[in-house]
Design an enzyme around this catalytic site. Structure first.
Site, short mmCIF file in Angstrom:
data_model
loop_
_atom_site.label_atom_id
_atom_site.label_comp_id
_atom_site.label_asym_id
_atom_site.label_seq_id
_atom_site.Cartn_x
_atom_site.Cartn_y
_atom_site.Cartn_z
N TYR A 191 12.69 150.50 92.31
CA TYR A 191 11.82 149.40 92.74
C TYR A 191 10.54 149.96 93.39
O TYR A 191 9.43 149.61 92.98
CB TYR A 191 12.58 148.51 93.72
CG TYR A 191 11.71 147.56 94.51
CD1 TYR A 191 11.23 146.37 93.94
CD2 TYR A 191 11.37 147.84 95.84
CE1 TYR A 191 10.44 145.50 94.68
CE2 TYR A 191 10.59 146.97 96.58
CZ TYR A 191 10.12 145.81 95.99
OH TYR A 191 9.33 144.96 96.72
N LYS A 195 6.83 149.70 91.88
CA LYS A 195 5.81 148.98 92.65
C LYS A 195 4.60 149.89 92.86
O LYS A 195 3.45 149.43 92.82
CB LYS A 195 6.36 148.50 94.01
CG LYS A 195 7.38 147.39 93.95
CD LYS A 195 6.84 146.04 93.51
CE LYS A 195 6.11 145.28 94.59
NZ LYS A 195 5.77 143.88 94.15
N1 LIG Z 1 11.10 140.33 100.62
C1 LIG Z 1 10.62 141.38 101.25
O1 LIG Z 1 11.12 141.79 102.28
C2 LIG Z 1 9.41 142.10 100.69
C3 LIG Z 1 8.90 143.22 101.37
C4 LIG Z 1 7.77 143.87 100.85
C5 LIG Z 1 7.17 143.41 99.70
N2 LIG Z 1 7.69 142.32 99.05
C6 LIG Z 1 7.02 141.86 97.83
O2 LIG Z 1 6.67 140.51 98.06
C7 LIG Z 1 6.78 139.76 96.85
C8 LIG Z 1 7.64 138.56 97.09
O3 LIG Z 1 8.89 139.00 97.59
P1 LIG Z 1 10.21 138.13 97.40
O4 LIG Z 1 11.27 138.73 98.24
O5 LIG Z 1 9.87 136.69 97.54
O6 LIG Z 1 10.48 138.52 95.87
P2 LIG Z 1 11.51 137.97 94.81
O7 LIG Z 1 12.30 139.10 94.32
O8 LIG Z 1 12.23 136.79 95.30
O9 LIG Z 1 10.57 137.62 93.56
C9 LIG Z 1 9.36 136.96 93.66
C10 LIG Z 1 9.32 135.96 92.53
O10 LIG Z 1 9.23 136.65 91.27
C11 LIG Z 1 9.89 135.85 90.32
N3 LIG Z 1 10.23 136.62 89.13
C12 LIG Z 1 11.16 137.60 89.01
N4 LIG Z 1 11.21 138.02 87.73
C13 LIG Z 1 10.29 137.30 87.04
C14 LIG Z 1 9.87 137.27 85.69
N5 LIG Z 1 10.42 138.07 84.78
N6 LIG Z 1 8.89 136.40 85.33
C15 LIG Z 1 8.33 135.56 86.23
N7 LIG Z 1 8.70 135.53 87.53
C16 LIG Z 1 9.66 136.40 87.93
C17 LIG Z 1 11.13 135.38 91.07
O11 LIG Z 1 11.73 134.27 90.45
C18 LIG Z 1 10.57 135.06 92.45
O12 LIG Z 1 10.17 133.72 92.58
C19 LIG Z 1 7.33 140.73 95.81
O13 LIG Z 1 6.28 141.19 95.02
C20 LIG Z 1 7.91 141.86 96.61
O14 LIG Z 1 7.83 143.08 95.90
C21 LIG Z 1 8.78 141.66 99.52
#
Ligand SMILES: NC(=O)c1ccc[n+]([C@@H]2O[C@H](COP(=O)([O-])OP(=O)(O)OC[C@H]3O[C@@H](n4cnc5c(N)ncnc54)[C@H](O)[C@@H]3O)[C@@H](O)[C@H]2O)c1
Length: 431
Positions: A191, A195
């Protein structure tokens, strides 16, 4: 996720989801406001956008909601339908970011001014072990978004990256954006690696020519810490599940180890500021730039969750184990998952990467985000998270029997003995 020209809520009345949207408004405490004309400087989600305890802390809908409240038409593109009914003025398009045709379809017949690319896969739990899907969503998906932006003449793209693009398990104190990416083989998980690859692609695409105009694509990346908030669906339900099953019996690592988190409302604010900072009237200051985003309060990972444990009526563990021991345990769990995954795709208790992310100090400076974006982290009370779980039926029943807990205690001791034995086995052999 894209925003468009300013819209009016009158338009929204004829949108796809009027009845459900009204229900969502009532459930979420959303109050529709007059449109601001779309260029608003202070586009905060505000307390009325999605009021606790009912709301769910999911970045895309909350960001969409905040933009929409400022009178901007929003298209939400996702493979899954939103968990809650979406409000008026937000249109949902189901699609898979891995397929260019799906992405391009979302851009059809609309004049997109900014894309917020928040989609990702593989951050935690068993998802982390599905390398192919991680690569396809995070890298190919990002390629598709970039291609569609250039083809459809979208001038701005804000990418939601992660602080893990420069963290590989090494101690980082107050790191800043000058820190280099890691060589790809040093990322502890796929991951973080994908990223990092995607973030580079996004930032390198800054300044590339648009097909439908004389303009160029302006891009930037936000690198959030762990996201939390009431109704967060990725980390907190898993933690609460462990607490309720009696599995949260120990913490690990030095209590002085610090990590950081970001409240989803702060992150929404950062996204909006970043999109503004890509505009000409801000001198395109964010063009091609990454920014660390957090609450700006480094904290020990386990101490951060203490209010949740105690607020739900459980006892915070007093046993503290060394990180290396837990890492060994996580490694064995990953091995077991690898062998058994086709028969039983279980949720590993912890993965190796999660041990690093929770047990090794890494936190970052907000100076660049403050200076260039005008980002200011608001303080939030973790109690709202506790209240959310209580409102959803969680919390210890004082009359509940402890027998189940005893069984789990036994299992946990057995696991730890196994790990210690495997750890010491080579040493015993060499004697
Ligand atoms: N949650 C955390 O703690 C955290 C920390 C740092 C960065 N992030 C980043 O923040 C963003 C949001 O995080 P999150 O936890 O809400 O992520 P998440 O994994 O829940 O995914 C974000 C969205 O992407 C959608 N998605 C996944 N595969 C897909 C596909 N093939 N086509 C279209 N949509 C798709 C999911 O349905 C979801 O709504 C992400 O980019 C993540 O990398 C999150």
């Amino acid at each position: 996720m894209v925003d468009e020209k300013p819209t009016h809520h009158k338009d929204a009345e004829t949108s796809e989801f009027p009845r459900e949207a009204r229900k969502w408004h009532q459930e979420a405490g959303l109050t529709a406001r007059a449109p601001s004309g779309g260029g608003g400087r202070h586009m905060s989600p505000g307390p009325s956008c999605l009021a606790p305890p009912r709301r769910r802390c999911l970045l895309p809908p909350l960001l969409g909601c905040a933009m929409n409240q400022n009178g901007i038409r929003v298209l939400l593109f996702d493979i899954r339908s939103p968990a809650q009914t979406i409000p008026e003025g937000i249109q949902f398009i189901r699609g898979d970011i891995r397929h260019l045709s799906d992405v391009e379809k979302a851009f059809q017949d609309v004049d997109v001014s900014c894309v917020f690319h928040t989609a990702s896969y593989g951050m935690s739990g068993r998802e982390q072990l599905n390398r192919n899907l991680i690569e396809e969503v995070n890298v190919r998906g990002t390629d598709n978004v970039l291609q569609a932006c250039r083809k459809r003449g979208v001038p701005r793209l804000v990418y939601t990256s992660t602080c893990n693009v420069i963290f590989g398990g090494q101690v980082i104190r107050n790191g800043d954006e000058s820190l280099p990416y890691l060589p790809l083989h040093l990322y502890p998980d796929h991951y973080s690696r994908t990223k990092a690859v995607a973030e580079r692609k996004v930032l390198e695409a800054n300044g590339s020519a648009l097909e439908r105009s004389d303009g160029v694509l302006r891009t930037c990346a936000l690198r959030p810490a762990g996201i939390y908030g009431p109704g967060e669906q990725r980390h907190l339900p898993r933690i609460v599940n462990y607490i309720e099953k009696g599995l949260f019996k120990f913490v690990f690592g030095d209590p002085k180890n610090l990590v950081e988190f970001v409240h989803v409302d702060n992150l929404v604010q950062a996204h909006i500021l970043a999109s503004e900072a890509l505009k000409a009237d801000k001198g395109h200051i964010a063009s091609g730039q990454p920014y660390f985003i957090s609450d700006g309060r480094p904290v020990n990972n386990f101490e951060f969750f203490r209010p949740l444990v105690e607020g739900l009526g459980y006892t915070f563990p007093s046993i503290r184990l060394p990180v290396t021991l837990i890492y060994c345990f996580a490694f064995l769990t990953e091995m077991a998952h690898f062998v058994l995954r086709r028969l039983y795709n279980f949720q590993p208790f912890l993965t190796c990467t999660e041990v690093y992310k929770t047990g090794v100090t890494h936190y970052f400076s907000l100076e660049k985000a403050k200076k260039e974006l005008g980002y200011e982290a608001q303080a939030f009370d973790f109690q709202e998270v506790v209240e959310w779980f209580k409102a959803h039926g969680h919390g210890r029943n004082p009359r509940s029997r402890d027998s189940e807990g005893l069984v789990w205690d036994g299992l946990l001791v057995l696991l730890l003995v196994t790990v210690v034995f495997m750890w010491l086995y080579p040493v015993i052999l060499s004697l």
